[in-house]
Design a protein around this motif. Structure first.
Motif, PDB file in Angstrom:
ATOM      1  N   LEU A 102       5.771   2.328  -0.063  1.00  0.00           N
ATOM      2  CA  LEU A 102       4.810   1.228  -0.081  1.00  0.00           C
ATOM      3  C   LEU A 102       4.571   0.694   1.327  1.00  0.00           C
ATOM      4  O   LEU A 102       3.435   0.380   1.716  1.00  0.00           O
ATOM      5  CB  LEU A 102       5.313   0.094  -0.989  1.00  0.00           C
ATOM      6  CG  LEU A 102       5.175   0.296  -2.500  1.00  0.00           C
ATOM      7  CD1 LEU A 102       5.817  -0.867  -3.254  1.00  0.00           C
ATOM      8  CD2 LEU A 102       3.704   0.412  -2.889  1.00  0.00           C
ATOM      9  N   SER A 103       5.651   0.591   2.104  1.00  0.00           N
ATOM     10  CA  SER A 103       5.532   0.070   3.462  1.00  0.00           C
ATOM     11  C   SER A 103       4.774   1.042   4.366  1.00  0.00           C
ATOM     12  O   SER A 103       3.877   0.646   5.124  1.00  0.00           O
ATOM     13  CB  SER A 103       6.930  -0.207   4.033  1.00  0.00           C
ATOM     14  OG  SER A 103       6.852  -0.634   5.364  1.00  0.00           O
ATOM     15  N   GLU A 104       5.102   2.319   4.249  1.00  0.00           N
ATOM     16  CA  GLU A 104       4.518   3.309   5.144  1.00  0.00           C
ATOM     17  C   GLU A 104       3.083   3.660   4.763  1.00  0.00           C
ATOM     18  O   GLU A 104       2.230   3.855   5.636  1.00  0.00           O
ATOM     19  CB  GLU A 104       5.382   4.582   5.129  1.00  0.00           C
ATOM     20  CG  GLU A 104       6.783   4.365   5.705  1.00  0.00           C
ATOM     21  CD  GLU A 104       7.706   5.543   5.422  1.00  0.00           C
ATOM     22  OE1 GLU A 104       7.247   6.520   4.786  1.00  0.00           O
ATOM     23  OE2 GLU A 104       8.888   5.474   5.837  1.00  0.00           O
ATOM     24  N   GLU A 105       2.788   3.730   3.468  1.00  0.00           N
ATOM     25  CA  GLU A 105       1.487   4.226   3.028  1.00  0.00           C
ATOM     26  C   GLU A 105       0.484   3.106   2.740  1.00  0.00           C
ATOM     27  O   GLU A 105      -0.726   3.300   2.863  1.00  0.00           O
ATOM     28  CB  GLU A 105       1.672   5.086   1.770  1.00  0.00           C
ATOM     29  CG  GLU A 105       2.537   6.312   2.008  1.00  0.00           C
ATOM     30  CD  GLU A 105       2.889   7.038   0.720  1.00  0.00           C
ATOM     31  OE1 GLU A 105       2.276   6.703  -0.324  1.00  0.00           O
ATOM     32  OE2 GLU A 105       3.769   7.918   0.753  1.00  0.00           O
ATOM     33  N   LYS A 106       0.967   1.926   2.311  1.00  0.00           N
ATOM     34  CA  LYS A 106       0.045   0.877   1.905  1.00  0.00           C
ATOM     35  C   LYS A 106       0.264  -0.438   2.646  1.00  0.00           C
ATOM     36  O   LYS A 106      -0.443  -1.420   2.403  1.00  0.00           O
ATOM     37  CB  LYS A 106       0.172   0.635   0.389  1.00  0.00           C
ATOM     38  CG  LYS A 106      -0.151   1.869  -0.440  1.00  0.00           C
ATOM     39  CD  LYS A 106      -0.083   1.586  -1.945  1.00  0.00           C
ATOM     40  CE  LYS A 106      -0.422   2.847  -2.739  1.00  0.00           C
ATOM     41  NZ  LYS A 106      -0.395   2.585  -4.220  1.00  0.00           N
ATOM     42  N   GLY A 107       1.240  -0.467   3.537  1.00  0.00           N
ATOM     43  CA  GLY A 107       1.511  -1.687   4.289  1.00  0.00           C
ATOM     44  C   GLY A 107       2.037  -2.834   3.441  1.00  0.00           C
ATOM     45  O   GLY A 107       1.899  -4.005   3.806  1.00  0.00           O
ATOM     46  N   ILE A 108       2.648  -2.502   2.289  1.00  0.00           N
ATOM     47  CA  ILE A 108       3.204  -3.525   1.383  1.00  0.00           C
ATOM     48  C   ILE A 108       4.711  -3.605   1.606  1.00  0.00           C
ATOM     49  O   ILE A 108       5.415  -2.586   1.521  1.00  0.00           O
ATOM     50  CB  ILE A 108       2.914  -3.190  -0.092  1.00  0.00           C
ATOM     51  CG1 ILE A 108       1.398  -3.171  -0.334  1.00  0.00           C
ATOM     52  CG2 ILE A 108       3.590  -4.204  -1.024  1.00  0.00           C
ATOM     53  CD1 ILE A 108       1.015  -2.696  -1.726  1.00  0.00           C
ATOM     54  N   GLU A 120       3.402  -5.415 -11.054  1.00  0.00           N
ATOM     55  CA  GLU A 120       2.728  -4.757  -9.936  1.00  0.00           C
ATOM     56  C   GLU A 120       3.639  -3.702  -9.313  1.00  0.00           C
ATOM     57  O   GLU A 120       3.223  -2.567  -9.043  1.00  0.00           O
ATOM     58  CB  GLU A 120       2.325  -5.799  -8.893  1.00  0.00           C
ATOM     59  CG  GLU A 120       1.609  -5.200  -7.681  1.00  0.00           C
ATOM     60  CD  GLU A 120       1.344  -6.231  -6.593  1.00  0.00           C
ATOM     61  OE1 GLU A 120       0.814  -5.838  -5.528  1.00  0.00           O
ATOM     62  OE2 GLU A 120       1.686  -7.423  -6.782  1.00  0.00           O
ATOM     63  N   HIS A 129       3.448   0.670  -9.115  1.00  0.00           N
ATOM     64  CA  HIS A 129       3.677   1.468  -7.901  1.00  0.00           C
ATOM     65  C   HIS A 129       4.858   2.428  -8.107  1.00  0.00           C
ATOM     66  O   HIS A 129       4.797   3.599  -7.680  1.00  0.00           O
ATOM     67  CB  HIS A 129       3.979   0.557  -6.706  1.00  0.00           C
ATOM     68  CG  HIS A 129       2.799  -0.221  -6.217  1.00  0.00           C
ATOM     69  ND1 HIS A 129       1.641   0.372  -5.778  1.00  0.00           N
ATOM     70  CD2 HIS A 129       2.613  -1.574  -6.072  1.00  0.00           C
ATOM     71  CE1 HIS A 129       0.781  -0.549  -5.385  1.00  0.00           C
ATOM     72  NE2 HIS A 129       1.349  -1.744  -5.561  1.00  0.00           N
ATOM     73  N   GLU A 182       3.897   5.434 -10.240  1.00  0.00           N
ATOM     74  CA  GLU A 182       3.087   6.379  -9.456  1.00  0.00           C
ATOM     75  C   GLU A 182       3.959   7.161  -8.478  1.00  0.00           C
ATOM     76  O   GLU A 182       3.838   8.387  -8.348  1.00  0.00           O
ATOM     77  CB  GLU A 182       2.008   5.601  -8.698  1.00  0.00           C
ATOM     78  CG  GLU A 182       1.121   6.474  -7.827  1.00  0.00           C
ATOM     79  CD  GLU A 182       0.146   5.642  -6.988  1.00  0.00           C
ATOM     80  OE1 GLU A 182      -0.510   6.222  -6.107  1.00  0.00           O
ATOM     81  OE2 GLU A 182       0.067   4.408  -7.205  1.00  0.00           O
TER      82      GLU A 182
END
Length: 532
Positions: free
Chosen positions: A33-39, A73, A77, A80
C-alpha cells in the motif's frame, strides 16, 4: 477464589505457522500500500490474543487494530493483495456499527487458515455523562486506544511488523506477570465512562485468579458508580457478562467478588414496583445467595479434605455428562433469596423467572430461562426425600418414587432438567441454611445427615431400577388405550387413563401389553376410570 493461572517465567509470543502467515500477509499488504498507492498504515494484534499468547495458551480470535484506516477499507486492499499472491482469504464480511452491542465502529471480519480475524481502526473515545456509548469515536494513536480499554492486561499490542509486544500503558506486562487487574485510566474515570468495565474486571479476575487493585475495589463500591451501572448499561450487557462468569473457570470467585464489591442489588434486584408489589413474600438476605453458591461449589468440586461424606457417584457422573449444569446451578444459587417467591402479572410466575428474563435479559441458552425455574420448582417437590411411608404414602414405593422422578419440573430434556441434577440442586437448597457465611462455618453433623438421606434415596432409585423408567412411554399407545377401554373415541378421560397406566407400569415392571389391556379394562369396569 481458585489459584492463579500459571504465568510462564519468560513471557513471549511464539507464533504458529498459521499466525506467522497472517502476520506476513498483513505486513506485506501494508508495504505494498505504501509503495504502490502512497497509503500509510500499520497493523497491531490487540487485546485478548496477545494476553493469552503471553500466558502460553492458544487463541483463534485475532483482532487487528489499524492506524489511520477503517477495517473494511483495509480488508479490501488485503483481499486484492492476497489474490495477487495466489492466497485465498475467504469472503470478507462487514459487521455494522451497533453501539448497543459495543460495536462502536464497523468491523471487517474474515476467516483465514482456521483463524477468525477482525479488522478495526485504532480509536479514541469520548463519553457523555448519561451513556456508556461513546459520543465521539475518532482515529487514535496506540496509546489512546490502549487507555480506552477495560484493563491493562487487555491493552497490550503485538506489532506484526516488528514482531514485538507493545505495552503503551506501561503496566500491562507487569500486571500480567504479577496477577493484577488494573484499569489503564483511574478507575473512577473509566467506570463512569463505561460502568460495564466493573463487571469485566470481576470476570477477568475470576477467570485468571488475579487480584483487583485496591483502587478498583474502593471505587466499585461507590454509590455513584453503582448507580451508573444501573442507568448506563443495557441489561443485556450485564446479563452477558454474568453468563460468561458462570460459564468461566471460577464462578464462585466471581460471585464472591460481586459480594465483596456490594454489587448484588445493582445486578439482580432491579425489579419495578408494579412487579415487586405483587411478591408472595419478601426475599431473604443476600447472604443466602453466597451461602448457596458456596455449598454448590463444595458439592460440585469435591476434595479429599472435606468433612462431608462423598455424594453418591451418580450425582457427579450426571453433572459431568451435562456441560451446561454447573453454570446453571451457580446462577440458580445466586437467586436463592427469591426461592419459591411468586409474582402476579396476568398469571402467577416465579420471581426467578422474571429476574432471568427481564432483569438479566438471558434466554434459554444454557437452559437459564427454562431450566432454573424448573430447578426451584423441583426442589420443593424433592425436599427431604427420606424413605418413609409418611414421605411417600403410596402403597408401592417403586411407583411413588418413579412418579416423582417423572414430574416435568424434575426431569424434562427440553429444559435441560435431569432428575439426578434436580435432586442435587434440592440438596444444595437444604444445605444452604446450615452454612454461616459470616463465620465461614457449616453445621457438619446436620449436613452429613442431609447428604446421607439423598444418597440413600439415590441408592434406592437404582435398586428399584428406576432410571430407565423416567422417560419410558406408556406400554399402550393412544389407539390401544381406547380399544382396551372399550371406548369409541379418545377424550379427556384418555389423559387420566394414560397417567394411571404409567403408574401401573411402575408397579409392575416387565408387564406385557396383554396384561396392560386386561388391567385397563378392569379399571373401567370397576369405575376407577370413567369414559366421558
Amino acid at each position: 477464589m481458585l489459584h492463579r493461572v500459571s504465568v510462564p517465567t519468560v513471557m513471549q509470543i511464539t507464533l504458529t505457522d498459521q499466525e506467522a502467515q497472517v502476520c506476513e500477509l498483513l505486513d506485506g499488504c501494508t508495504k505494498a500500500l505504501s509503495e504502490e498507492k502512497g497509503i500509510t498504515t500499520s497493523c497491531r494484534i490487540a487485546g485478548g490474543w496477545v494476553r493469552d499468547k503471553l500466558l502460553g495458551t492458544q487463541s483463534n480470535d485475532i483482532d487487528i487494530a489499524l492506524s489511520n484506516m477503517m477495517g473494511l477499507e483495509f480488508a479490501q486492499h488485503l483481499s486484492e493483495f492476497a489474490r495477487k499472491k495466489g492466497i485465498e482469504t475467504g469472503s470478507i464480511s462487514k459487521i455494522a456499527q451497533n453501539p448497543d452491542q459495543s460495536k462502536h465502529l464497523e468491523t471487517a471480519t474474515f476467516k483465514f487458515l482456521g483463524l477468525d480475524i477482525d479488522l478495526v481502526n485504532l480509536r479514541s473515545e469520548e463519553y457523555a455523562s448519561d451513556s456508556r456509548i461513546p459520543t465521539e469515536v475518532t482515529f487514535g494513536t496506540p496509546l489512546q486506544d490502549a487507555l480506552r480499554r477495560d484493563i491493562t492486561i487487555n491493552a497490550l499490542f503485538y506489532n506484526v511488523h516488528t514482531r514485538e509486544v507493545e505495552d503503551h500503558t506501561e503496566k500491562g506486562l507487569e500486571d500480567l506477570r504479577n496477577g493484577i487487574v488494573r484499569t489503564p485510566l483511574p478507575p473512577r474515570e473509566t467506570f463512569l465512562d463505561d460502568p460495564l468495565r466493573v463487571l469485566r474486571c470481576i470476570r477477568f479476575a475470576s477467570r485468571f485468579g488475579f487480584d483487583l487493585v485496591p483502587e478498583i475495589v474502593d471505587i466499585a463500591k461507590d454509590p455513584t458508580i453503582q448507580h451508573a451501572l444501573v442507568t448506563k448499561v443495557a441489561r443485556e450487557r450485564t446479563g452477558e457478562e454474568l453468563s460468561k462468569m458462570m460459564k468461566g473457570r471460577d464462578p464462585l470467585g466471581a460471585i464472591q467478588l460481586i459480594s465483596d464489591l456490594s454489587l448484588y442489588s445493582s445486578i439482580f434486584s432491579l425489579i419495578p414496583s408494579h412487579i415487586s408489589s405483587t411478591f408472595s413474600s419478601l426475599p431473604t438476605s443476600q447472604d443466602t445467595a453466597f451461602a448457596a453458591a458456596t455449598i454448590a461449589h463444595s458439592l460440585l468440586n469435591p476434595h479429599s479434605a472435606s468433612p462431608l461424606p462423598p455424594l453418591h457417584p451418580t450425582y457427579l457422573s450426571t453433572v459431568a455428562a451435562d456441560a451446561t449444569f454447573k453454570s446453571r446451578a451457580y446462577l440458580a444459587a445466586i437467586l436463592t433469596p427469591y426461592k419459591a417467591i411468586t409474582y402476579r402479572e396476568k398469571k402467577t410466575r416465579l420471581v426467578v423467572e422474571y429476574i432471568i428474563r427481564d432483569v438479566l435479559k438471558l434466554g434459554t441458552q444454557n437452559h437459564f430461562l427454562d431450566g432454573i425455574p424448573a430447578l426451584f420448582s423441583s426442589s420443593v417437590l424433592l425436599e427431604n426425600p427420606v424413605l418413609t411411608s409418611e414421605r411417600f404414602p403410596h402403597p408401592s414405593q417403586r411407583a411413588a418414587l418413579g412418579l416423582l422422578l417423572r414430574e416435568k419440573a424434575v426431569h424434562c430434556p427440553n429444559t435441560g432438567s435431569h432428575w439426578a441434577t434436580s435432586l442435587l440442586f434440592s440438596l444444595i437448597q437444604e444445605l444452604t441454611p446450615l452454612y454461616d457465611r459470616v463465620n465461614d462455618t457449616l453445621d457438619v453433623e446436620a449436613a452429613t445427615e442431609r447428604i446421607e438421606i439423598y444418597n440413600a434415596f439415590m441408592t434406592r432409585v437404582e435398586e428399584l431400577d428406576l432410571p430407565g423408567t423416567v422417560e419410558a412411554r406408556p406400554i399402550l399407545d393412544g389407539r390401544e388405550i381406547v380399544q382396551a377401554a372399550g371406548a369409541v373415541r379418545p377424550g379427556p378421560w384418555t389423559g387420566i387413563a394414560t397417567a394411571r397406566l404409567i403408574e401401573w407400569q411402575l408397579d409392575n415392571p416387565g408387564a406385557t401389553k396383554d396384561a396392560a389391556r386386561l388391567w385397563l379394562a378392569s379399571q373401567v369396569q370397576a369405575g376407577m376410570i370413567q369414559i366421558v
